[in-house]
Scaffold this active site. Structure first.
Site, PDB file in Angstrom:
ATOM      1  N   THR A   1     -34.617  38.579  18.420  1.00 36.00           N
ATOM      2  CA  THR A   1     -33.300  38.516  17.792  1.00 36.00           C
ATOM      3  C   THR A   1     -33.326  37.814  16.438  1.00 36.00           C
ATOM      4  OG1 THR A   1     -31.153  37.424  18.062  1.00 36.00           O
ATOM      5  CG2 THR A   1     -32.967  36.419  19.210  1.00 36.00           C
ATOM      6  N   ASP A   2     -32.338  38.130  15.613  1.00 36.42           N
ATOM      7  CA  ASP A   2     -32.200  37.413  14.334  1.00 36.42           C
ATOM      8  C   ASP A   2     -31.698  35.983  14.556  1.00 36.42           C
ATOM      9  OD1 ASP A   2     -29.597  38.043  15.088  1.00 36.42           O
ATOM     10  OD2 ASP A   2     -29.037  39.005  13.197  1.00 36.42           O
TER      11      ASP A   2
ATOM     12  N   LYS B   1     -35.716  32.165  22.776  1.00 35.88           N
ATOM     13  CA  LYS B   1     -36.310  33.364  22.160  1.00 35.88           C
ATOM     14  C   LYS B   1     -37.332  32.963  21.092  1.00 35.88           C
ATOM     15  CE  LYS B   1     -35.551  37.203  22.817  1.00 35.88           C
ATOM     16  NZ  LYS B   1     -36.212  38.108  23.806  1.00 35.88           N
TER      17      LYS B   1
END
Ligand code: TYD
Length: 333
Positions: free
Chosen positions: A123-124, A151
């Site tokens: 994810t960003d 993450k």
């Protein structure tokens, strides 16, 4: 080509299975999923009899189970993850188990069995709030929620395994996904259903937080390209450049559902709420020729239609663990 797709019963994983079965007549897929609250085999009901796709129930935090399913595949795509920020604020442990320890198990299995390719879906949010400009593949990780920290830890492990052991892993950072089958705890499906049901929608803070949005189908195309042509050991950002404040998304949903602005309810902000995400995806575009094909208007209209037509799916989602979470998160307002 035999592909192990972890988390294949979830929102993005099931969309990818549909995409692969549609696109590659000879593909073989093993869907490894623990069917936790967000994983639902109903998402794959239409392909349940397709002999090209088999299901194995299991959790990536279970090292032995992971070792077995990784043993004879050509490609691993790891969609299995705990993904919801608000849940991570309430109960972070599952995020560490799946997003950190689970990734370690996949890496170890890929290393042992010499699997040719492993794609890590990330994810960003690992880059933290980007108040100005964009994050590119080399930007520093500055995660600010238990979700994004977990993450980021998984992504760091992937990079470390690529460098230390030459494990053939590619990490992808994507902006916010939306589309059919998304579990109704995320902004778009939650608001869509509340509006369709005559309820209000809980906008956190002033609603001016900015997110970048990608339709599932465009994300599937990006992962497919990266899996086939991406350079091992590298990182690719996946973004559309379509960035809007949450309030604009909310207003578009009001239009699509025929509701007025009185349906907006401003509620207490999320703790540590990231103000803006913005991801630079020039590398993916220049190196692999990817472009998003679905506009936000088109994708959102399709998504709202899907939720209108799939009320039974929605009802099934709203039982058990989801109901418990929903009552805890929104019940007391
Ligand atoms: P979400 O869909 O949870 O994705 P993420 O936090 O991973 O970006 O939330 C998208 C944005 O919408 C985020 O800025 C938080 C906001 N939001 C609300 O305002 N109200 C809500 O009930 C939810 C779930 C999200």
């Amino acid at each position: 080509m035999k592909i192990l797709l972890t988390g294949g019963a979830g929102f993005m994983g099931s969309n990818m299975i549909h995409y692969l079965l549609r696109t590659y007549p000879d593909v073989k897929i093993v869907n490894f999923d623990d069917l936790t609250y967000a994983g639902n085999l109903e998402n794959l009901a239409d392909v349940a009899d397709d002999p090209r796709c088999t299901f194995v129930k299991g959790n990536i935090a279970d090292a032995m189970a992971v070792d077995q399913v990784v043993a004879d595949v050509d490609l691993v795509i790891n969609y299995a993850a705990e993904t919801h920020v608000d849940r991570s604020i309430l109960e972070p442990k599952a995020f560490i188990d799946t997003n950190v320890y689970g990734v370690y198990n996949v890496l170890e299995a890929v290393r042992k069995h010499k699997t040719p390719r492993y794609i890590q879906i990330s994810t960003d949010e690992v880059f933290g709030a980007v108040l100005e400009g964009e994050s590119d593949e080399g930007s520093k990780f500055e995660p600010r929620s238990p979700y994004s920290a977990s993450k980021a830890a998984g992504d760091h492990l992937c990079q470390a395994y690529a460098i230390t052991y030459g494990v053939p892993v590619i990490v992808t950072h994507s902006c916010n996904f939306y589309g059919p089958y998304q579990f109704p705890e995320k902004l778009i499906p939650l608001f869509t259903l509340n509006l369709l049901e005559g309820k209000t929608v809980p906008v956190y803070g002033d609603g001016m937080q900015v997110r970048e949005w990608i339709f599932t189908e465009d994300h599937c195309r990006a992962i497919d390209l990266i899996a086939r042509k991406g350079n091992l050991g590298e990182v690719y950002n996946i973004g559309t450049g379509f960035r809007v404040p949450n309030l604009d998304v909310t207003k578009k949903l009001l239009q699509l559902t025929g509701r007025g602005t009185d349906a907006i309810e401003y509620v207490k902000d999320r703790p540590g709420h990231d103000r803006r995400y913005a991801i630079n995806s020039n590398k993916l575009r220049a190196e692999l020729g990817w472009e998003p094909q679905v506009s936000f208007e088109e994708g959102l209209a399709q998504t709202v239609e899907w939720y209108k037509r799939n009320r039974e799916w929605v009802d099934r989602c709203r039982t058990g663990a989801y109901k418990e979470y929903y009552d805890k998160q929104y019940g007391k307002r």
